[in-house]
Design an enzyme around this catalytic site. Structure first.
Site, short mmCIF file in Angstrom:
data_model
loop_
_atom_site.label_atom_id
_atom_site.label_comp_id
_atom_site.label_asym_id
_atom_site.label_seq_id
_atom_site.Cartn_x
_atom_site.Cartn_y
_atom_site.Cartn_z
N HIS A 113 47.59 69.48 63.02
CA HIS A 113 48.63 70.01 62.85
C HIS A 113 50.39 68.96 62.87
CE1 HIS A 113 51.90 73.01 61.57
NE2 HIS A 113 51.95 73.00 63.03
N ASN B 264 57.32 69.70 60.06
CA ASN B 264 56.33 70.28 59.74
C ASN B 264 56.13 71.37 58.83
OD1 ASN B 264 54.96 72.59 61.29
ND2 ASN B 264 55.88 73.11 63.04
N CYS C 287 50.50 78.67 61.28
CA CYS C 287 50.69 77.09 61.17
C CYS C 287 49.14 76.71 61.26
CB CYS C 287 51.36 75.68 62.28
SG CYS C 287 53.15 76.25 62.22
N1 COA Z 1 69.68 67.61 67.40
C1 COA Z 1 70.84 67.97 68.73
N2 COA Z 1 70.26 68.36 69.68
C2 COA Z 1 69.40 69.39 69.84
C3 COA Z 1 69.06 69.23 69.09
C4 COA Z 1 69.27 69.10 68.03
N3 COA Z 1 68.49 69.83 66.39
N4 COA Z 1 68.26 70.80 69.35
C5 COA Z 1 68.01 71.18 70.32
N5 COA Z 1 69.29 70.07 70.79
C6 COA Z 1 69.83 70.12 72.32
C7 COA Z 1 69.52 71.64 72.94
O1 COA Z 1 70.41 72.34 72.63
C8 COA Z 1 69.19 70.66 74.69
O2 COA Z 1 71.10 70.58 75.07
P1 COA Z 1 71.18 71.13 76.14
O3 COA Z 1 70.15 70.00 76.96
O4 COA Z 1 72.66 70.77 76.43
O5 COA Z 1 70.76 72.83 76.45
C9 COA Z 1 68.86 69.34 74.18
O6 COA Z 1 69.27 69.41 73.02
C10 COA Z 1 66.85 69.85 74.80
O7 COA Z 1 67.10 70.59 74.34
P2 COA Z 1 65.27 70.79 74.26
O8 COA Z 1 64.85 71.65 73.51
O9 COA Z 1 65.27 70.97 75.77
O10 COA Z 1 64.39 69.63 73.71
P3 COA Z 1 62.87 69.12 73.37
O11 COA Z 1 62.77 67.57 74.21
O12 COA Z 1 61.81 70.66 74.27
O13 COA Z 1 62.81 69.07 72.23
C11 COA Z 1 61.85 70.51 70.52
C12 COA Z 1 63.18 70.34 71.42
C13 COA Z 1 61.66 71.85 69.48
C14 COA Z 1 61.54 69.29 69.52
C15 COA Z 1 60.70 70.30 70.70
O14 COA Z 1 60.97 71.73 72.34
C16 COA Z 1 59.04 70.72 70.29
O15 COA Z 1 59.00 70.00 69.72
N6 COA Z 1 58.63 71.87 70.42
C17 COA Z 1 57.40 72.22 69.94
C18 COA Z 1 57.47 73.18 68.60
C19 COA Z 1 56.76 73.05 67.73
O16 COA Z 1 55.54 72.57 67.34
N7 COA Z 1 57.18 73.82 66.76
C20 COA Z 1 55.99 74.86 65.90
C21 COA Z 1 54.46 74.66 66.04
S1 COA Z 1 53.64 75.23 64.96
#
Ligand code: COA
Length: 323
Positions: A250, A280, A114
Site C-alpha cells: 500500500h 495515497n 486502504c
Molecule cells: N506541510 C508543512 N508542515 C506540515 C504539514 C505540511 N503538509 N503537515 C504537518 N506539518 C507540520 C506539523 O504541523 C508539525 O509542525 P509543528 O512541529 O510545528 O507542530 C510538523 O510538520 C511535524 O509534523 P508531524 O505530524 O510530526 O510530521 P511527521 O514526520 O509525523 O509526518 C506524516 C507526518 C502524516 C507524513 C506521517 O506521520 C505519516 O506519514 N503518517 C502515516 C500516515 C499514513 O500512512 N496514513 C495512511 C495510512 S492508510
C-alpha cells in the site's frame, strides 16, 4: 493439482488532472520540500467533472479485461473496494457492472479503506474456490479528494484519486510452483478507529464528513503491523522472505515502505513504489502499483509477489501469490 485464483489481467485508471506539490503550496501552508522529505510524494491525481469512483473503476476494469483477453460477459463476480462510493447505495460495484454491460453476476462493495483491495481479493479468492463462480473482477477505486479537508495541510497533501483492477480465475494449478493466490491473512482492530477516520456518515451526522488522521500514531502501527502480517502470510504459504521476487505495498508514505522493507531484510529494489506519482489512493493503491509493475515488465509470470496494506479501522492484511 490445486484449485487456485490466478490473476489473468490487471488494469488501472487515473483522473485527467495531475496536481503537484507546488500547486498545493498555493492552497495551504506547505512546501514541496516538506512533502517530499516526509512522504516521498511529488504528484497526485484529482478527479474533476464527470469523473467519479465508478468511472475510474470501470476504466481500470476494461483495461484488466483486455489484458486477460476476456469479455465482460464472462465475469461471475465483481467486488469493489472503496471508502468513497458514488452513493451510499446502491453498491458502486453494481454501477460498474452496468457500465460494463454485464446483466447478471454477483456484485457488491467492500469497505476496509486502504486495506480494501486485500480484503476484496481474499473474499473473491474464497468465493471462487468455494464454487460461487469461475471468474472475478476485483477492483480498488477511490476519489479521496472528495472527502479531504482542503484547508488541513496534515491530510490534504497525502491522498490522491485513482483505480486499479484485477481479473481472477479459478484454475487447477500444480500444488508446487503453480500460479495463483497461495495464502492471505487479514486483520482488524477497531480500538484504533479514532486514529484515522471520516468525521461524518449517513447514520451519525447525516453529512459526508472529512478525513481526520493522527499521522504519527498511524505510522507507528503501520510499520509493526505490516512487517508482522507479511511474515505471517509467508509462514502460512511455507515460504520465507528470500523467496519473494516483488513486494507491492500500500502506497501511503515512502518512509513506511523503507522501514517495512528494512525490518524484513528486503532489498528496496524489490519494493514497487508509486507513491511519488499517485500519493495515497487508499484501496486503489495496491492494484494501481501492481498494474504499473506488470505493465512495465518488472512482474513476470511465475514471480512470487506479496501484496500488503494497512488502513483505517485499523484493518491490515497481506497476500502471497505466484503471478
Ligand atoms: N506541510 C508543512 N508542515 C506540515 C504539514 C505540511 N503538509 N503537515 C504537518 N506539518 C507540520 C506539523 O504541523 C508539525 O509542525 P509543528 O512541529 O510545528 O507542530 C510538523 O510538520 C511535524 O509534523 P508531524 O505530524 O510530526 O510530521 P511527521 O514526520 O509525523 O509526518 C506524516 C507526518 C502524516 C507524513 C506521517 O506521520 C505519516 O506519514 N503518517 C502515516 C500516515 C499514513 O500512512 N496514513 C495512511 C495510512 S492508510
Amino acid at each position: 493439482m490445486t484449485l487456485r485464483s490466478v490473476i489473468l489481467g490487471t488494469g488501472s485508471a487515473l483522473p485527467r488532472r495531475r496536481v503537484d506539490n507546488a500547486e498545493l503550496a498555493t492552497m495551504v501552508d506547505t512546501s514541496d520540500e516538506w512533502i517530499v522529505e516526509r512522504t516521498g510524494i511529488r504528484t497526485r491525481y484529482v478527479a474533476g467533472e464527470g469523473e467519479s469512483t465508478t468511472t475510474l473503476a470501470a476504466e481500470a476494469s476494461r483495461h484488466a479485461l483486455e489484458m486477460a483477453g476476456l469479455q465482460a460477459a464472462g465475469i461471475d463476480l465483481i467486488i469493489l473496494a472503496t471508502a468513497t462510493p458514488d452513493q451510499t447505495f446502491p453498491a458502486s460495484a453494481t454501477t460498474v457492472q452496468a457500465a460494463l454491460g454485464i446483466n447478471d453476476c454477483i456484485a457488491f462493495d467492500v469497505a476496509a479503506v486502504c486495506s480494501g483491495f486485500l480484503y476484496a481479493m481474499t473474499v473473491a479468492d474464497n468465493m471462487l474456490r468455494g464454487g460461487a463462480g469461475k471468474t472475478a473482477l476485483v477492483i480498488g477505486a477511490e476519489t479521496f479528494s472528495r472527502i479531504l479537508d482542503w484547508e488541513d495541510r496534515t491530510t490534504c497533501v497525502l491522498f490522491g484519486d485513482g483505480a486499479g483492477a484485477a481479473v481472477l480465475r479459478a484454475e487447477e494449478t500444480p500444488a508446487e510452483g503453480g500460479r495463483g493466490i497461495l495464502a492471505s491473512k487479514l486483520h482488524a482492530d477497531g480500538r484504533h478507529n479514532g486514529l484515522l477516520h471520516v468525521d461524518g456518515g449517513p447514520s451519525s451526522t447525516g453529512t459526508v464528513g472529512k478525513v481526520r488522521m493522527k499521522g504519527q500514531d498511524v505510522f507507528r502501527h503501520a510499520v509493526v503491523n505490516l512487517a508482522q502480517v507479511m511474515k505471517e502470510v509467508l509462514d502460512v504459504a511455507g515460504l520465507s522472505t528470500s523467496d519473494i521476487d516483488w513486494v507491492v505495498p500500500h502506497q501511503a508514505n515512502a518512509r513506511i515502505l523503507d522501514a517495512t522493507a528494512r525490518k524484513l531484510g528486503l532489498d528496496p529494489a524489490q519494493v514497487v513504489v508509486t507513491v511519488d506519482r499517485h500519493a495515497n489512493t487508499s484501496a486503489a493503491s495496491v492494484p494501481l502499483a501492481l498494474d504499473t509493475a506488470v505493465r512495465d515488465g518488472r512482474i513476470k509470470q511465475g514471480d512470487l509477489v506479496v501484496l500488503e496494506a494497512m488502513g483505517g479501522g485499523f484493518t491490515w492484511g497481506a497476500c502471497v501469490l505466484r503471478y
